[in-house]
Write an enzyme that holds these catalytic residues in place. Structure first.
Site, PDB file in Angstrom:
ATOM      1  CB  CYS A 130      -0.970  -0.006   1.171  1.00  0.00           C
ATOM      2  SG  CYS A 130      -0.204  -0.425   2.736  1.00  0.00           S
ATOM      3  CG  HIS A 243      -0.985   4.048   4.860  1.00  0.00           C
ATOM      4  ND1 HIS A 243      -1.720   3.714   5.958  1.00  0.00           N
ATOM      5  CD2 HIS A 243      -0.528   2.878   4.343  1.00  0.00           C
ATOM      6  CE1 HIS A 243      -1.722   2.391   6.091  1.00  0.00           C
ATOM      7  NE2 HIS A 243      -1.011   1.860   5.123  1.00  0.00           N
TER       8      HIS A 243
END
Ligand code: A2P
Length: 346
Positions: A130, A243
């Site tokens: 990711c 994130h």
């Protein structure tokens, strides 16, 4: 070319699986049939898709028969367990786990960066890590104008990276701490609520954790630059979803801030989001639920004439996982790259 496909979601009840389901519906992926697979724990569970109720099945070799595309997000060991059955069934596995990412025969694809790599699959295409996906989408447009020499990145990774149960656990931890109780720590080694800690994946002898080495090795593979200098520090922070990354870039030549901003503003998959007057830059709450990676605070590195600093936030579950996987599926379908030229041995 068929106009609709038999699709299976392996890990359909997880954080990424749930998002995959939502995206298949939202993006109207051409589906002939849809199978929802998970562990025996979830067998029989009802999940709604396009107004209909679908029953979750236990994952089995039988379940992959007749399937064209398997979107897998049930962890590395489950991917390894079922890859052969999927490939033998003639399906294309788009795998979210790290199980096959660094295998030479397995393309590692971010559609905005290296779409053509998807063509040469042998039954498996890997979806990158990711944090690596989010960084790649932001850096690729810069790298096209001025090649990058070195990347130093620090990540601020949300609980969603550890799955649906971990997200729930952070909420429980916050409640417990506010009530003066001991927070539960099942998904993580330490409390994450009101805390942060370096990513808890295994460390190598140089002191880097697995997550950090994924950023190094996967970025090199996706960019096709085997000696790209990358160093990462990955940190888990008490954010539920999305994130963030602070990225320091060194280019081979000077690269002006204005030109970098323009490149980001023009690129697909990224949005330049900054208001210098208001001191406003991307935050995880802005990125949550968004397709694009948000980039801001592009500025000259004061310590290096060829350096730039930037800040980015991206939805880990969406572009960092599920959306990228669906984009790969859309790509192979549009280009008619679905069928395996030769079966891979896994
Ligand atoms: P289940 O919900 O039945 O445990 P997350 O990343 O959010 O933790 O989700 C993991 C996903 O992988 C879930 O859908 C989970 O199903 C599934 N899963 C976990 N272990 C297995 C397994 N051994 N076989 C198939 N699916 C699995």
């Amino acid at each position: 070319m068929p106009d609709a496909y038999n699709v299976a979601l392996m890990g359909a009840t997880g954080a990424v699986g749930t998002e995959l389901l939502a995206l298949l519906e939202e993006r109207n992926f051409p589906i002939k049939s849809l199978k929802l697979l998970a562990s025996p724990r979830s067998a029989g569970k009802q999940v709604s898709f396009k107004g209909k109720s679908l029953t979750v099945e236990e994952t089995s070799a039988e379940a992959f028969k007749g399937v064209d595309i398997v979107l897998a997000s049930a962890g590395g060991s489950t991917s390894k367990q079922w890859a052969k059955a999927i490939v033998d069934a003639g399906a294309l596995m788009i795998d979210n786990s790290s199980a096959f990412r660094m295998e030479a025969s397995v393309p590692l694809v971010v559609p905005e960066v290296n779409p053509d790599d998807a063509k040469d699959h042998s039954g498996i295409i890997a979806n990158p890590n990711c944090t690596t996906i989010l960084m790649s989408v932001a850096l690729w447009p810069l790298h096209q104008i001025q090649p990058i020499r070195r990347v130093v990145v620090a990540t601020y990774q949300s609980a969603s990276g550890a799955g649906a149960r971990a997200m729930e656990e952070v909420k429980q931890q916050a409640r417990a701490i506010l009530d003066g109780k001991t927070p539960p720590t099942e998904s993580f080694p330490y409390p994450l609520a009101f805390n942060l800690f370096p990513h808890n994946s295994p460390l190598n002898e140089q002191g880097y954790c697995e997550e950090e080495m994924k950023m190094v090795n996967e970025t090199r593979k996706i960019f096709g630059v085997s000696d790209l200098r990358v160093s990462a520090t990955c940190i888990r922070v008490p954010v539920l979803r999305a994130h963030s990354e602070a990225v320091n870039l060194e280019f081979w030549q000077p690269f002006s801030v204005a030109e970098a901003r323009e490149a980001i503003a023009q690129a697909k998959g990224v949005t330049l989001k900054e208001d210098w007057e208001a001191n406003y830059f991307p935050m995880p709450i802005d990125a949550s639920g968004e397709d694009d990676v948000l980039v801001g605070r592009i500025r000259q590195d004061l310590s290096h004439p060829n350096g730039l600093e930037l800040w980015l936030c991206g939805d880990q579950i969406r572009k960092g996982a599920a959306l990228n996987a669906i984009q790969i599926a859309e790509l192979v379908v549009a280009k008619q790259w679905l069928k395996q030229p030769t079966a891979v041995s896994v």
